[in-house]
Design an enzyme around this catalytic site. Structure first.
Site, PDB file in Angstrom:
ATOM      1  CG  ASN A   9     -54.761  16.061 -30.132  1.00  0.00           C
ATOM      2  OD1 ASN A   9     -54.630  16.778 -29.132  1.00  0.00           O
ATOM      3  ND2 ASN A   9     -55.509  14.972 -30.131  1.00  0.00           N
ATOM      4  CG  HIS A 183     -65.058  13.192 -25.929  1.00  0.00           C
ATOM      5  ND1 HIS A 183     -65.448  12.386 -24.890  1.00  0.00           N
ATOM      6  CD2 HIS A 183     -63.722  13.003 -26.045  1.00  0.00           C
ATOM      7  CE1 HIS A 183     -64.406  11.736 -24.403  1.00  0.00           C
ATOM      8  NE2 HIS A 183     -63.334  12.102 -25.092  1.00  0.00           N
ATOM      9  NE  ARG A 241     -59.889  11.471 -18.378  1.00  0.00           N
ATOM     10  CZ  ARG A 241     -60.219  11.951 -19.572  1.00  0.00           C
ATOM     11  NH1 ARG A 241     -61.331  12.643 -19.730  1.00  0.00           N
ATOM     12  NH2 ARG A 241     -59.448  11.744 -20.618  1.00  0.00           N
ATOM     13  CD  GLU A 379     -61.821  13.017 -31.544  1.00  0.00           C
ATOM     14  OE1 GLU A 379     -61.099  12.010 -31.724  1.00  0.00           O
ATOM     15  OE2 GLU A 379     -62.115  13.433 -30.417  1.00  0.00           O
TER      16      GLU A 379
END
Ligand code: ADP
Length: 394
Positions: A9, A183, A241, A379
């Site tokens: 990642n 996601h 955010r 993930e």
């Protein structure tokens, strides 16, 4: 020698990685998780074992060392040869933020795929270039190693067309200005695990509450709606955010306050959310511990918007059979889960406060019409599973 899968990642200044063994197991098994941070400035390297205990740490680069993605990946592969010499890495899987409309599943990477993904860079300028840099760097450092791209958007391609559209002129819609959702690897993992927890549940809302936060409506394990849209700034307020905001605000800031695009980007992605409202932290733990009224308001706003979006997702599903919490806040913060569930009582969500406090998997009362689950996301494992699916059987 055991076969291994390397999961990567890559960000602008860091590469997170995980290593799984794959030989003959029903599911790839985690061996290590690590990261190289401070690329281009002050690199450092850390590895933890499968239980999360520190396994190794290196800090051998002088400050200002120009280590880039290729150098970092070369170092990681070298470290594996030295410290995990019984593992032979047979393939790598990358988390890639954007797969556009075309990629609705993971794909084995070749020159054509790289060219396609480059075209998508304007849709995710903060992440896609770094994901691609790592793919190219690994091809340079380990030529011939099969690489697989696993997308944050792909899982949402099952959404009905109407859920993916903005009410924009047709030419803009057809040119790709659409709701993609993000996601996806986390939601795909939850959908993969869910039958183990709630085999009967068909209409499920999953709340992925981390420093990035979103929610997804799953119908029979497929995404039908999500709170993130064209970018990962949509939907819930997050650590830094804004979440969904009237686009008129952006116009006003540009036209009347003299903001340019870079300033707006920084405002939307880095200065807002929990950090902006509290004025001091994007970390939910800090906000919950503080007695500060602005921190309390930031938390209230977060909870309020989760409730509002939950209502919208239940409307898309036309019902609710289960609610799932995951990611950093969802997995670890009992007070946030409690407040979210309290606001959702009207949907038949009844929290068991003791089970919630002690961190059980099922945190609803036995008579709750809608069961509530806490399921840790994974993930990296989802990527390893995709890599295994893409490899020719050994
Ligand atoms: P990401 O992967 O998006 O960076 P994570 O899923 O790791 O984020 O979540 C990170 C966030 O989880 C942190 O910013 C922190 O606010 C929150 N978090 C972690 N543990 C707790 C806790 N015990 N209570 C409240 N929040 C927590």
């Amino acid at each position: 020698m055991d076969q291994g899968i390397l999961v990567i990642n890559a960000g602008s200044s860091s590469i997170k990685f995980a290593v799984f063994t794959d030989g003959g197991l029903p599911e790839p098994k985690l061996l290590f998780k690590g990261q190289m941070e401070g690329l281009g400035s002050d690199p450092s390297f850390q590895v933890k074992d499968a239980t999360g205990q520190k396994f190794d740490e290196r800090d051998e680069w002088p400050r200002g060392s120009p280590l880039n993605h290729a150098g970092a990946l070369r170092y990681i592969l070298g470290w594996l040869e030295e410290c995990a010499s019984d593992i032979k890495i047979e393939a790598a899987g990358h988390r890639v933020v954007h797969g556009g409309l075309a990629y609705d599943r993971a794909v084995r990477i070749d020159e054509h795929v790289i060219a396609d993904l480059e075209q998508l860079t304007p849709l995710a300028p903060l992440h896609q270039p770094h994901n691609l840099a790592a793919i190219r760097a690994l091809a340079e450092v380990a030529p011939g190693l099969p690489q697989v791209a696993c997308f944050d958007t792909a899982f949402h391609r099952t959404q009905p067309r109407v859920a993916q559209l903005f009410a924009l002129p047709r030419a803009l819609i057809e040119s790709g200005v659409r709701r993609y959702g993000f996601h996806g690897l986390s939601y795909e993992y939850i959908a993969y695990r869910l039958p183990h927890y709630a085999p009967e549940a068909r209409k499920v809302v999953v709340a992925h509450l981390g420093s990035g936060a979103s929610m997804c409506a799953l119908h029979d394990g497929r995404s039908i709606e999500s709170t993130m849209g064209f970018t990962a700034v949509d939907g819930l307020p997050m650590g830094t955010r804004t979440g969904a905001m009237d686009p008129g605000v952006v116009l006003y800031l540009m036209q009347d306050r003299g903001y340019d695009a870079k300033t707006i980007e920084s405002l939307l992605y880095k200065e807002s959310g929990l950090l902006g409202v509290s004025g001091f932290s994007n970390d939910m733990r800090d906000l919950l511990e503080s007695g500060d009224s602005h921190a309390a308001e930031a938390v209230e706003l977060f909870i309020y918007h989760i409730g509002k979006h939950l209502g919208a997702l239940v409307s898309a599903l036309e019902g609710l059979d289960a609610l799932v919490f995951t990611a950093g806040i969802g997995e670890n913060s009992a007070p946030i889960r409690e407040q979210v569930c309290r606001r959702a009582a009207w949907l038949g969500v009844r929290i068991n406060e003791e089970a919630n406090r002690q961190g059980d998997s099922r945190i609803s009362t036995t008579d709750s019409p809608v069961p509530i689950w806490v399921i840790p996301t994974n993930e990296e494992l989802m990527i390893a599973l995709h890599v295994r699916d893409q490899l020719p059987a050994a």
